[in-house]
Design a protein around this motif. Structure first.
Motif, short mmCIF file in Angstrom:
data_model
loop_
_atom_site.label_atom_id
_atom_site.label_comp_id
_atom_site.label_asym_id
_atom_site.label_seq_id
_atom_site.Cartn_x
_atom_site.Cartn_y
_atom_site.Cartn_z
N GLY A 33 40.10 25.03 -25.90
CA GLY A 33 39.51 24.53 -27.42
C GLY A 33 40.17 23.31 -28.28
O GLY A 33 39.76 23.18 -29.28
N ALA A 34 41.27 22.83 -27.50
CA ALA A 34 41.88 21.74 -28.45
C ALA A 34 41.26 20.52 -28.25
O ALA A 34 40.36 20.29 -27.55
CB ALA A 34 43.44 21.54 -27.95
N HIS A 35 41.47 19.51 -29.16
CA HIS A 35 41.11 18.12 -29.30
C HIS A 35 42.17 16.90 -29.03
O HIS A 35 43.29 17.39 -29.38
CB HIS A 35 40.21 17.84 -30.26
CG HIS A 35 39.00 18.94 -30.58
ND1 HIS A 35 37.88 18.52 -30.23
CD2 HIS A 35 38.92 20.20 -31.23
CE1 HIS A 35 37.03 19.58 -30.76
NE2 HIS A 35 37.75 20.50 -31.17
N MET A 36 41.93 15.96 -28.59
CA MET A 36 42.97 14.64 -28.45
C MET A 36 42.45 13.69 -29.18
O MET A 36 41.30 13.22 -29.28
CB MET A 36 43.08 14.37 -26.93
CG MET A 36 44.09 13.41 -26.70
SD MET A 36 44.20 12.82 -25.17
CE MET A 36 42.81 11.77 -25.08
N LEU A 37 43.68 12.89 -29.92
CA LEU A 37 43.36 11.79 -30.63
C LEU A 37 44.48 11.07 -30.18
O LEU A 37 45.91 11.38 -30.40
CB LEU A 37 43.45 11.83 -31.97
CG LEU A 37 43.00 10.72 -32.83
CD1 LEU A 37 42.69 11.04 -34.04
CD2 LEU A 37 44.36 9.64 -32.98
N SER A 38 44.43 9.81 -29.37
CA SER A 38 45.62 9.06 -28.93
C SER A 38 45.60 7.56 -29.42
O SER A 38 44.33 7.27 -29.70
CB SER A 38 45.42 8.67 -27.33
OG SER A 38 46.43 8.21 -26.70
N VAL A 39 46.50 7.17 -29.87
CA VAL A 39 46.48 5.91 -30.46
C VAL A 39 47.46 4.98 -29.87
O VAL A 39 48.57 4.94 -29.36
CB VAL A 39 47.50 6.02 -31.91
CG1 VAL A 39 47.61 4.89 -32.69
CG2 VAL A 39 46.47 7.15 -32.87
N CYS A 40 46.89 3.59 -29.47
CA CYS A 40 47.38 2.36 -28.97
C CYS A 40 47.98 2.64 -27.32
O CYS A 40 47.16 3.14 -26.59
CB CYS A 40 48.54 1.93 -29.85
SG CYS A 40 49.37 0.28 -29.29
N GLN A 41 49.20 2.45 -27.25
CA GLN A 41 49.39 2.22 -25.60
C GLN A 41 49.30 3.42 -24.85
O GLN A 41 48.96 3.62 -23.51
CB GLN A 41 51.06 1.78 -25.71
CG GLN A 41 51.92 2.26 -24.44
CD GLN A 41 52.56 3.67 -24.65
OE1 GLN A 41 53.19 3.84 -25.77
NE2 GLN A 41 52.66 4.35 -23.85
N PRO A 42 49.48 4.88 -25.35
CA PRO A 42 49.30 5.99 -24.68
C PRO A 42 47.68 6.29 -24.17
O PRO A 42 47.63 7.46 -23.37
CB PRO A 42 49.89 6.93 -25.61
CG PRO A 42 49.78 6.75 -26.83
CD PRO A 42 49.83 5.09 -26.94
N CYS A 43 46.71 5.69 -24.69
CA CYS A 43 45.45 5.83 -24.50
C CYS A 43 45.32 5.90 -22.85
O CYS A 43 44.43 6.63 -22.41
CB CYS A 43 44.55 4.73 -25.15
SG CYS A 43 44.34 4.91 -26.50
#
Length: 407
Positions: free
Chosen positions: A169-179
């Motif tokens: 049930g969690a969500h992910m938000l990735s910023v920049c290089q780790p996408c």
């Protein structure tokens, strides 16, 4: 290049007495009474303040988020380490007295020369409506050799482990290089039918396909073969640190590369800082000082993670070509069928240009159209996508709506 870190450390040691003297002098400023407001002392102290602040630090700054407005109330925030792994922690920004359960979001932070605290504003904004966690990476120079190596595949493993700790049930938000590694983690979890596969993934300003719109960063990464990067940019941690002997790409080199791209701007900012301090405009000066305190806090990356990222992400663009593997297992983006995708790009992003992140949509062949969204933020550069007024007022509502739709 094995002596590079020792040379940098020798320079820092040489400047230490002067910095200590400036620190002592600044400590006496409040004891001088009315004299401190005279033009000459003010200019002198302004110069020392700028000199003292223009130095690199190697410890993670504090997030400093003690409370946040959630709903109609101010709610206390405390930091809890859920998982303490050798190269990074799963950090939870726990809130007290929240009336209703909020969507859980894992913020996947870059490992690109700065600490995860660079996303402080991102965290603070998300906390209004979400239960927030972050990948809090450790400085490689503080990780002993006994902890082993940490490469691109290990980064993917950490993201998967963190999601499994959070549960379904969690969500992910990735910023920049780790996408790229974060995207790979979701694809692997989806193919395995992992119950902890996130319900949505938001990719912001990330190099999913750097070939789509090459920037100076991409061009520099492709100017030379990977052997050149290994021979000229990799060094060993000096004996005085816990990670002594570990091969790293040092944060001070990464910062130098970033600053060289906008050297004139950084020089102008420091001249402005001096003038504001000399004119007694401390409140305006504090904004610039706060930015550079964070910007000058650098994190060393393990040599293997840096080199594998340059090779797999920027030089060979393996994900975009459908050739990326995780421990010899092909990464299949088409396996993603239930995790909704939101990509966010900044119109003026000179690090990850328009088109690089949106390339994720073409890779997610198993996602139905209604599970795909893209947001182009007009007027925003790279940092404006995840920090500042445009992030808070225009980008964040897009992220929040996606999470709510899939929660």
């Amino acid at each position: 290049m094995m002596m590079l870190y020792n040379g940098y450390q020798a320079l820092e040691d040489m400047l230490a007495p002067a910095r200590f003297g400036a620190e002592l002098a600044l400590g006496l400023r409040d004891k001088l009474g009315p004299m401190v407001d005279l033009p000459m002392p003010r200019r002198m102290f302004a110069l020392m303040d700028v000199f003292q602040g223009a130095r690199l630090t190697h410890k993670r700054p504090a997030y400093g988020i003690e409370q946040v407005r959630s709903g109609n109330a101010l709610v206390a925030v405390r930091e809890e380490v859920l998982l303490d792994l050798p190269f990074g922690n799963l950090l939870h920004f726990a809130k007290d007295e929240v009336e209703t359960e909020q969507p859980r979001v894992l913020l996947v932070a870059p490992m690109s020369g700065h600490f995860a605290t660079l996303l402080r504003n991102t965290v603070r904004t998300l906390l209004r409506d979400h239960d927030v966690y972050i990948t809090d990476w450790k400085n490689a120079r503080d990780v002993p050799l006994s902890a082993g190596k940490f490469g691109f595949d290990d980064y993917v493993d950490y993201v998967i482990t963190f999601f499994q700790e959070l549960g379904p049930g969690a969500h992910m938000l990735s910023v920049c290089q780790p996408c790229v590694p974060a995207f790979a983690a979701v694809a692997l979890m989806a193919e395995d039918g992992d119950a902890a596969t996130p319900r949505s993934m938001t990719l912001m300003g990330g190099p999913i396909d750097p070939r789509a719109a090459p920037t100076v960063v991409n061009e520099l990464s492709n100017e030379r073969p990977i052997d050149w990067f290994e021979n000229h940019l990799i060094t060993r941690v000096p004996l005085r640190y816990p990670g002594a002997g570990r091969q790293v790409y040092p944060g001070f080199l990464q910062l130098s590369a970033f600053m060289s791209m906008n050297l004139e701007r950084h020089g102008a900012q420091h001249r402005e800082l001096y003038q504001l301090l000399a004119d007694g405009k401390d409140a305006e000066a504090a904004k610039i000082k706060s930015f550079y305190q964070e910007y000058f806090a650098v994190l060393d990356m393990t040599a293997e993670f840096y080199l594998e990222t340059v090779d797999r992400v920027f030089q060979r663009a393996l994900l975009a070509k459908g050739e990326l593997k995780h421990r010899d297992r092909p990464v299949n983006p088409g396996a993603i069928r239930k995790t909704a995708l939101l990509t966010v790009e900044g119109e003026k992003d000179d690090i990850c240009a328009v088109g690089q992140t949106a390339a994720a949509h073409a890779l997610c062949t198993g996602l139905r159209p209604h599970l795909k969204r893209h947001h182009l933020q007009i007027g925003a550069g790279h940092y404006g996508v995840f920090s500042g007024s445009k992030w808070e007022k225009e980008v964040f509502p897009q992220v929040r709506n996606m999470i709510l739709a899939m929660n």
